[in-house]
Motif scaffolding. Structure first.
Motif, PDB file in Angstrom:
ATOM      1  N   CYS A 187       0.860  -1.185   0.000  1.00 58.99           N
ATOM      2  CA  CYS A 187       0.000   0.000   0.000  1.00 58.99           C
ATOM      3  C   CYS A 187       0.892   1.230   0.000  1.00 58.99           C
ATOM      4  N   HIS A 188       0.717   2.130  -0.968  1.00 67.13           N
ATOM      5  CA  HIS A 188       1.517   3.346  -1.082  1.00 67.13           C
ATOM      6  C   HIS A 188       0.614   4.569  -0.937  1.00 67.13           C
ATOM      7  N   CYS A 189       1.162   5.613  -0.340  1.00 65.82           N
ATOM      8  CA  CYS A 189       0.400   6.849  -0.120  1.00 65.82           C
ATOM      9  C   CYS A 189       1.211   8.054  -0.577  1.00 65.82           C
ATOM     10  N   GLY A 190       0.518   9.081  -1.042  1.00 65.23           N
ATOM     11  CA  GLY A 190       1.229  10.292  -1.456  1.00 65.23           C
ATOM     12  C   GLY A 190       0.289  11.344  -2.007  1.00 65.23           C
ATOM     13  N   PHE A 191       0.891  12.292  -2.768  1.00 67.06           N
ATOM     14  CA  PHE A 191       0.169  13.378  -3.421  1.00 67.06           C
ATOM     15  C   PHE A 191       0.313  13.242  -4.932  1.00 67.06           C
ATOM     16  N   PRO A 192      -0.608  13.820  -5.704  1.00 66.19           N
ATOM     17  CA  PRO A 192      -0.366  13.914  -7.152  1.00 66.19           C
ATOM     18  C   PRO A 192       0.788  14.903  -7.398  1.00 66.19           C
ATOM     19  N   THR A 193       1.835  14.468  -8.069  1.00 65.84           N
ATOM     20  CA  THR A 193       2.982  15.318  -8.384  1.00 65.84           C
ATOM     21  C   THR A 193       3.401  15.048  -9.822  1.00 65.84           C
ATOM     22  N   THR A 194       4.411  15.784 -10.274  1.00 63.90           N
ATOM     23  CA  THR A 194       4.918  15.557 -11.631  1.00 63.90           C
ATOM     24  C   THR A 194       5.490  14.148 -11.768  1.00 63.90           C
ATOM     25  N   LEU A 195       5.883  13.526 -10.654  1.00 65.10           N
ATOM     26  CA  LEU A 195       6.380  12.154 -10.693  1.00 65.10           C
ATOM     27  C   LEU A 195       5.231  11.148 -10.816  1.00 65.10           C
ATOM     28  N   PHE A 196       4.055  11.549 -10.376  1.00 66.02           N
ATOM     29  CA  PHE A 196       2.882  10.671 -10.425  1.00 66.02           C
ATOM     30  C   PHE A 196       1.639  11.545 -10.646  1.00 66.02           C
ATOM     31  N   PRO A 197       1.465  12.058 -11.893  1.00 66.29           N
ATOM     32  CA  PRO A 197       0.423  13.072 -12.150  1.00 66.29           C
ATOM     33  C   PRO A 197      -0.992  12.538 -12.369  1.00 66.29           C
ATOM     34  N   LEU A 198      -1.153  11.251 -12.534  1.00 65.68           N
ATOM     35  CA  LEU A 198      -2.470  10.638 -12.763  1.00 65.68           C
ATOM     36  C   LEU A 198      -3.127  11.133 -14.057  1.00 65.68           C
ATOM     37  N   HIS A 199      -2.325  11.368 -15.093  1.00 66.99           N
ATOM     38  CA  HIS A 199      -2.873  11.838 -16.366  1.00 66.99           C
ATOM     39  C   HIS A 199      -3.008  10.723 -17.406  1.00 66.99           C
ATOM     40  N   GLU A 200      -2.222   9.679 -17.271  1.00 76.91           N
ATOM     41  CA  GLU A 200      -2.240   8.617 -18.275  1.00 76.91           C
ATOM     42  C   GLU A 200      -2.808   7.337 -17.673  1.00 76.91           C
ATOM     43  N   ARG A 201      -4.102   7.189 -17.796  1.00 72.26           N
ATOM     44  CA  ARG A 201      -4.782   6.007 -17.269  1.00 72.26           C
ATOM     45  C   ARG A 201      -4.468   4.786 -18.128  1.00 72.26           C
ATOM     46  N   GLU A 202      -4.393   3.654 -17.474  1.00 73.06           N
ATOM     47  CA  GLU A 202      -4.205   2.381 -18.170  1.00 73.06           C
ATOM     48  C   GLU A 202      -5.519   1.598 -18.149  1.00 73.06           C
ATOM     49  N   ASP A 203      -5.562   0.553 -18.952  1.00 78.44           N
ATOM     50  CA  ASP A 203      -6.726  -0.338 -18.958  1.00 78.44           C
ATOM     51  C   ASP A 203      -6.871  -0.971 -17.573  1.00 78.44           C
ATOM     52  N   GLU A 204      -8.074  -0.922 -17.006  1.00 81.79           N
ATOM     53  CA  GLU A 204      -8.289  -1.432 -15.652  1.00 81.79           C
ATOM     54  C   GLU A 204      -8.013  -2.926 -15.541  1.00 81.79           C
ATOM     55  N   GLN A 205      -8.043  -3.634 -16.647  1.00 80.50           N
ATOM     56  CA  GLN A 205      -7.753  -5.065 -16.602  1.00 80.50           C
ATOM     57  C   GLN A 205      -6.316  -5.331 -16.166  1.00 80.50           C
ATOM     58  N   LEU A 206      -5.416  -4.366 -16.389  1.00 77.51           N
ATOM     59  CA  LEU A 206      -4.023  -4.530 -15.962  1.00 77.51           C
ATOM     60  C   LEU A 206      -3.892  -4.498 -14.444  1.00 77.51           C
ATOM     61  N   CYS A 207      -4.894  -3.930 -13.767  1.00 75.72           N
ATOM     62  CA  CYS A 207      -4.872  -3.862 -12.296  1.00 75.72           C
ATOM     63  C   CYS A 207      -5.783  -4.913 -11.658  1.00 75.72           C
ATOM     64  N   ALA A 208      -6.372  -5.767 -12.494  1.00 80.24           N
ATOM     65  CA  ALA A 208      -7.395  -6.699 -12.002  1.00 80.24           C
ATOM     66  C   ALA A 208      -6.785  -7.935 -11.353  1.00 80.24           C
ATOM     67  N   GLN A 209      -6.063  -7.707 -10.261  1.00 83.65           N
ATOM     68  CA  GLN A 209      -5.543  -8.833  -9.466  1.00 83.65           C
ATOM     69  C   GLN A 209      -6.307  -8.867  -8.159  1.00 83.65           C
ATOM     70  N   LYS A 210      -6.831 -10.033  -7.819  1.00 81.77           N
ATOM     71  CA  LYS A 210      -7.678 -10.172  -6.639  1.00 81.77           C
ATOM     72  C   LYS A 210      -6.928  -9.804  -5.361  1.00 81.77           C
ATOM     73  N   CYS A 211      -7.615  -9.100  -4.457  1.00 82.16           N
ATOM     74  CA  CYS A 211      -7.016  -8.734  -3.166  1.00 82.16           C
ATOM     75  C   CYS A 211      -6.853  -9.978  -2.294  1.00 82.16           C
ATOM     76  N   PRO A 212      -5.720 -10.118  -1.605  1.00 78.94           N
ATOM     77  CA  PRO A 212      -5.541 -11.257  -0.696  1.00 78.94           C
ATOM     78  C   PRO A 212      -6.560 -11.289   0.429  1.00 78.94           C
ATOM     79  N   GLY A 213      -7.005 -10.101   0.864  1.00 79.69           N
ATOM     80  CA  GLY A 213      -7.913 -10.039   2.013  1.00 79.69           C
ATOM     81  C   GLY A 213      -9.361  -9.836   1.652  1.00 79.69           C
ATOM     82  N   GLU A 214      -9.679  -9.713   0.359  1.00 85.58           N
ATOM     83  CA  GLU A 214     -11.063  -9.489  -0.044  1.00 85.58           C
ATOM     84  C   GLU A 214     -11.275 -10.088  -1.423  1.00 85.58           C
ATOM     85  N   GLU A 215     -12.073 -11.120  -1.488  1.00 84.74           N
ATOM     86  CA  GLU A 215     -12.211 -11.913  -2.709  1.00 84.74           C
ATOM     87  C   GLU A 215     -12.761 -11.129  -3.892  1.00 84.74           C
TER      88      GLU A 215
END
Length: 563
Positions: free
Chosen positions: A278-306
């Motif tokens: 788990c990572h926490c921070g602010f939107p910055t030039t290092l992580f601007p949240l402008h280039e979204r990826e396909d959500e399927q690339l993040c579709a890995q099941k959580c270990p603690g929540e099915e």
């Protein structure tokens, strides 16, 4: 004999008058007795307006029906009468006595004592912590905030903070409310929290750079789950994740709940899930949240929540927590008189107030207005009270379109919006207020056709006049500003002569909704525009499109034309 008959005649003439007079007096006396017994013996029902145990805080406005969060108990209500209370509120049998005592001694108490008495009455919904130092650059409570310079009350602030799951509510300057999960400042003397609440003179709402802070005692842990966090999307892992997202923790039993709660506790607005990290921070030039990826690339099941996704080591699933990003929240007047007057010009209903909110956050300076709107001032637009030529504000809101008025400005940001949407938005504002909606009767009555007939031509002439008479005009389409806020806001700030700080602009993206953003145009069950109206408006759209292209500008967006 004649004299006797005359006496009898006079007697019978007077008797009905006497009779009806006595009858009227009798009925009046009986009514008074009945009314007196009714007032002295009236029963009080818990929750009724006349009941001391009604359960409504001082100055509490009606805010509609609230669906209580899990773990909270609903207050008792009378059938057919809806009341809204904070989720922690309870009525107490002591309250009537306390109110009587307050009335007896109210004339001799000082403001501070009255404020303390008010806090004691709030014990069941929140506990007063004390007076704390606050700083505009480093807020003591770093969550959500809102202002109301006319109707702020202690209960209203507590209610808003508790609904969003915060543990603390703080009031400042009589009209400002701040929420947070952690107090990050030192105590101040109680005498420094000495300003009355704007909406209730019996309570104290902090002071100048001083917060009156309450702990929301009955706020449940379950209320602070990620249900109120905003899903931002799937993003590629930044090159140096430890710098881009400085706080992190390994969670073998990872879930969205756990990561969001962890980042909220650490006072970060972004929560990024990467498998079991788990990572926490602010939107910055290092992580601007402008280039979204396909959500399927993040579709890995959580270990603690099915049934949840938790991202991967290469693609992070990002949520925005309840923690407010304060890097762009400080605002002030210009330190020296502006050398040029810049207009923020738009047709009514084109999003001028929203654009002002964005500009104030992006530049850190207040915007002004050609008019004065008390409701905007009360919500934090402090430049409203300045004369538009004062030179203390970064730009001036105006809906004017005459040559003389336009030539009064040295340059302008011209905000243009789809006329179909702008007309409906202005009609809603005119008949329902800044964030309200016009009634069905207004749409179906004569008001709507008359409004379209008068305002639709103005939509076109407003743009044409600013293009013709404006000295230096930057055209911004409302739709482009919504779709690509970062780039469009950079253009606007550039015209204002301010060097755009990218981190501040990224902060604005996370705070883009202001106090006067209407929750989307209410979906009508029918199309309010008749074929004749559409034919007329289409002609105006073509005229504006041609005028823009003649000045080597991009024409109107395609969605201006009805499909």
């Amino acid at each position: 004999m004649a004299k006797l008959l005359l006496k009898l005649q006079r007697y019978f003439r007077r008797k009905p008058v006497r009779f009806f007079t006595l009858l009227a007096l009798y009925l009046a006396a009986g009514s008074l007795v009945f009314l007196h017994s009714g007032f002295s013996g009236e029963p009080t029902v818990p929750g009724s307006p006349r009941s001391p145990a009604g359960g409504e805080g001082p100055g509490l406005p009606y805010l509609g029906v609230m669906q209580l969060s899990r773990g909270f108990k609903a207050a008792a209500t009378i059938p057919g009468r809806v009341r809204r209370h904070g989720p922690w509120f309870k009525s107490t049998s002591k309250e009537p006595a306390e109110r009587g005592k307050a009335r007896d001694n109210g004339g001799t108490r000082s403001r501070a004592l009255r404020g303390r008495s008010g806090r004691e009455k709030e014990e069941d919904r929140a506990r007063y912590i004390g007076c704390y130092v606050d700083n505009t650059r480093q807020r003591t409570l770093r969550g959500m905030s809102f202002f109301d310079y006319k109707k702020m009350t202690v209960f209203r602030c507590q209610d808003n903070c508790a609904e969003r799951g915060y543990l603390y509510a703080g009031l400042e300057f009589g009209a400002e409310c701040y929420c947070g999960h952690k107090i990050q400042a030192s105590n101040a003397s109680e005498s420094e929290c000495n300003m009355e609440c704007k909406g209730e003179r019996s309570n104290t709402c902090g002071g100048i750079n001083r917060l009156s802070i309450y702990r929301l005692e009955l706020a449940q842990e379950s209320a602070r789950r990620y249900g109120s966090a905003i899903f931002r999307g799937c993003f590629r892992r930044p090159d140096n994740v430890s710098i881009a997202l400085p706080a992190s923790q390994l969670m073998l039993n990872m879930s969205v709940d756990k990561c969001v709660d962890f980042c909220t506790e650490k006072e970060y607005p972004l929560s990024a899930l990467a498998g079991t990290s788990c990572h926490c921070g602010f939107p910055t030039t290092l992580f601007p949240l402008h280039e979204r990826e396909d959500e399927q690339l993040c579709a890995q099941k959580c270990p603690g929540e099915e049934f949840e996704s938790c991202g991967t080591t290469d693609f992070l699933l990002v949520y925005q927590t309840q923690v407010q990003d304060n890097r762009c929240m400080d605002r002030r007047f210009l330190p020296s008189r502006a050398k040029q007057l810049v207009a923020l010009a738009s047709f009514p209903g084109a999003g001028n107030t929203w654009a002002r909110h964005l500009i104030e956050l992006a530049t850190g300076f207040y915007t002004g207005s050609y008019y004065f709107d008390g409701s905007l001032y009360n919500k934090g637009f402090k430049g409203e009270r300045d004369h538009w030529r004062s030179g203390r504000t970064i730009c001036i809101k105006t809906h004017e379109s005459g040559q003389k008025e336009i030539e009064s400005f040295d340059s302008a940001i011209l905000l243009i919006r789809n006329p179909y949407k702008a007309l409906m938005a202005e009609f809603n504002r005119k008949y329902g207020g800044h964030i309200g909606f016009a009634a069905h009767a207004h749409w179906k009555g004569k008001e709507w056709p008359e409004f379209v007939a008068n305002y639709a031509p103005w939509w076109a002439t407003h743009t044409l006049d600013w293009l013709r008479y404006g000295k230096k005009v930057l055209v911004v389409h409302f739709e482009d500003l919504k779709r690509d806020l970062f780039v469009q806001l950079q253009r606007m700030v550039g015209l204002l002569g301010i060097t755009a700080c990218e981190d501040r602009l990224l902060c604005v993206e996370g705070q883009k909704d202001g106090n006067f953003k209407r929750s989307g145009l209410r979906k009508l069950e029918y199309d309010p525009y008749t074929p004749e109206m559409r034919k007329m408006i289409s002609g105006y759209i073509k005229t504006v499109d041609t005028a823009l292209k003649l000045r080597n500008l991009s024409g109107v967006p395609d969605d201006y034309y009805p499909r």
